[in-house]
Write a protein that holds these residues in place. Structure first.
Motif, short mmCIF file in Angstrom:
data_model
loop_
_atom_site.label_atom_id
_atom_site.label_comp_id
_atom_site.label_asym_id
_atom_site.label_seq_id
_atom_site.Cartn_x
_atom_site.Cartn_y
_atom_site.Cartn_z
N TRP A 104 0.82 -1.34 -0.02
CA TRP A 104 -0.05 -0.33 0.00
C TRP A 104 0.62 1.10 -0.04
O TRP A 104 0.98 2.22 -0.53
CB TRP A 104 -1.23 0.08 1.28
N VAL A 105 2.27 1.35 0.85
CA VAL A 105 3.39 2.40 0.88
C VAL A 105 3.75 2.68 -1.02
O VAL A 105 3.05 3.82 -1.06
CB VAL A 105 4.02 1.94 1.58
N ALA A 106 3.59 1.38 -1.44
CA ALA A 106 4.24 1.73 -2.76
C ALA A 106 3.36 2.56 -3.60
O ALA A 106 3.14 3.99 -4.76
CB ALA A 106 4.85 0.34 -2.89
N LEU A 107 1.98 1.93 -3.26
CA LEU A 107 0.69 2.80 -4.58
C LEU A 107 0.61 3.45 -3.77
O LEU A 107 0.58 4.55 -4.61
CB LEU A 107 -0.41 1.33 -4.47
N LEU A 108 0.29 4.37 -3.16
CA LEU A 108 -0.25 5.42 -2.59
C LEU A 108 1.01 6.34 -1.99
O LEU A 108 0.64 7.55 -2.54
CB LEU A 108 0.13 5.29 -0.65
N ALA A 109 2.92 6.06 -2.35
CA ALA A 109 3.82 7.68 -3.04
C ALA A 109 3.37 7.51 -4.08
O ALA A 109 3.59 8.42 -4.50
CB ALA A 109 4.82 6.60 -2.31
#
Length: 288
Positions: A104-109
Motif C-alpha cells: 500500500w505504501v508503494a501505491l500511495l507514494a
C-alpha cells in the motif's frame, strides 16, 4: 550492531503480542473499540511525559490540521481496524494482513507523493495480492472464520484496512510531519484518535485481567515497542530493521496458536509466506 538487531527484534516481539493481548481483553468482556481507546490514551500519558522531557511539545498552528488528520486516519483507523480484525478473524490473520502495508505504501507514494514505481515494486504488489488471495481462499485461521469454516470477508476487509492505515503513517510522516519528533506528534494525535472511538462503546466495569491487557498494550506494545525500534534504528540501517520487524506476524501467529489454537490451512500459510516475501522485496528495492 548486534545491539541494534536485538532492539528491533525485541520491538517486533512486543508488537506480536498486540493481537493475543487484545483477545484476552475481549474474553474479559471489553469491546474492541474500548480496548483500542485505552491503548491509545494510556500510551498518550507516556508520550506526553516523553515530549515534556524533550521540551518538544509545540506544533506549528499550520500543521495542527495535519496532526489531527493523522490522529483520525492513522490512530483511530489503525487501532480500531486492527482490533476489529483480530476479533473477526483471529490474531494470526490480522497480523499477516497488517503486513500488506508496504504494498500500500508503494501505491500511495506513487499516487500521492509522485514516487516512481520500479519493476520490483510492481512485482511485490502483485505477490502481495496473490498472498492475500491465498490467505482468503485458505479460509483464514480456524475457529475465527465464518460458520462452517467459510471465508470471513469481514476479517479480510478489516485486516486490509489496517494495512492501508498503517501505510498512511509513512505518507503523513513524509509529506507533513517529518519536522517533529515522534513523541510530539503522538502527544496531539493520540487524543484525537481516542476521541473518535468514544461514540462506539460505553464505559463499563471490567475485571482486572482486561485492564492488565490494556496496560500491557499501551506500555509494552505501543510506547515500549516504538522506543526499542527507534533505538535500534540509531544502530542499524532502516531497511535491515524493517526486515527484522517482519518477525511480528510470525510471533503473533505462534502466540495465537499456543493460546487460542489458531492455525491456517496449507493455502493460508502459503499466502502468508507470499505477503512476507513481498515485504522483503519492497524493502530490498527501496534500499537499492
Amino acid at each position: 550492531m548486534f545491539a541494534g538487531y536485538a532492539l528491533v527484534a525485541a520491538a517486533a516481539l512486543l508488537w506480536g503480542f498486540i493481537g493475543p493481548l487484545s483477545k484476552f481483553a475481549f474474553q474479559a468482556g471489553m469491546s474492541p473499540l474500548e480496548v483500542a481507546f485505552w491503548r491509545a490514551m494510556m500510551a498518550w500519558v507516556l508520550y506526553a511525559v516523553h515530549a515534556w522531557r524533550l521540551s518538544r511539545m509545540k506544533v506549528d498552528a499550520c500543521d495542527l490540521p495535519w496532526v489531527a488528520g493523522f490522529g483520525v486516519v492513522c490512530i483511530f483507523g489503525l487501532f480500531a481496524s486492527y482490533v476489529l480484525a483480530v476479533r473477526a478473524g483471529g490474531a494470526a490473520l490480522a497480523s499477516v494482513l497488517l503486513y500488506t502495508a508496504p504494498a500500500w505504501v508503494a501505491l500511495l507514494a506513487w499516487k500521492i507523493l509522485k514516487e516512481r514505481l520500479t519493476p520490483v515494486t510492481v512485482a511485490a504488489v502483485a505477490v502481495t495480492i496473490l498472498g492475500v488471495a491465498g490467505v482468503s481462499l485458505g479460509d483464514g485461521a480456524n475457529g475465527a472464520a465464518g460458520a462452517g469454516g467459510s471465508m470471513n470477508l469481514a476479517a479480510i476487509a478489516l485486516g486490509l484496512l489496517s494495512g492501508i492505515t498503517y501505510a498512511l503513517y509513512y505518507i503523513f510522516g513524509k509529506a507533513f510531519l517529518n519536522r517533529y519528533a515522534t513523541p510530539t506528534v503522538f502527544l496531539y494525535a493520540l487524543p484525537v484518535g481516542g476521541a473518535c472511538m468514544l461514540p462506539f462503546f460505553s464505559f463499563e466495569p471490567h475485571p482486572l485481567s482486561a485492564w492488565a491487557a490494556c496496560v500491557a498494550l499501551a506500555v509494552c506494545c505501543t510506547y515500549g515497542a516504538y522506543s526499542l525500534y527507534y533505538a535500534g534504528l540509531r544502530r542499524i540501517e532502516a531497511s535491515r530493521a524493517a526486515v527484522i520487524a517482519t518477525l511480528e506476524p510470525v510471533v503473533s501467529a505462534l502466540l495465537a496458536f499456543s493460546f487460542f489454537g489458531e492455525r491456517f490451512t496449507a493455502l493460508g500459510y502459503a499466502g502468508s509466506a507470499l505477503i512476507l516475501t513481498a515485504v522483503i522485496m519492497t524493502i530490498v528495492a527501496a534500499r537499492r
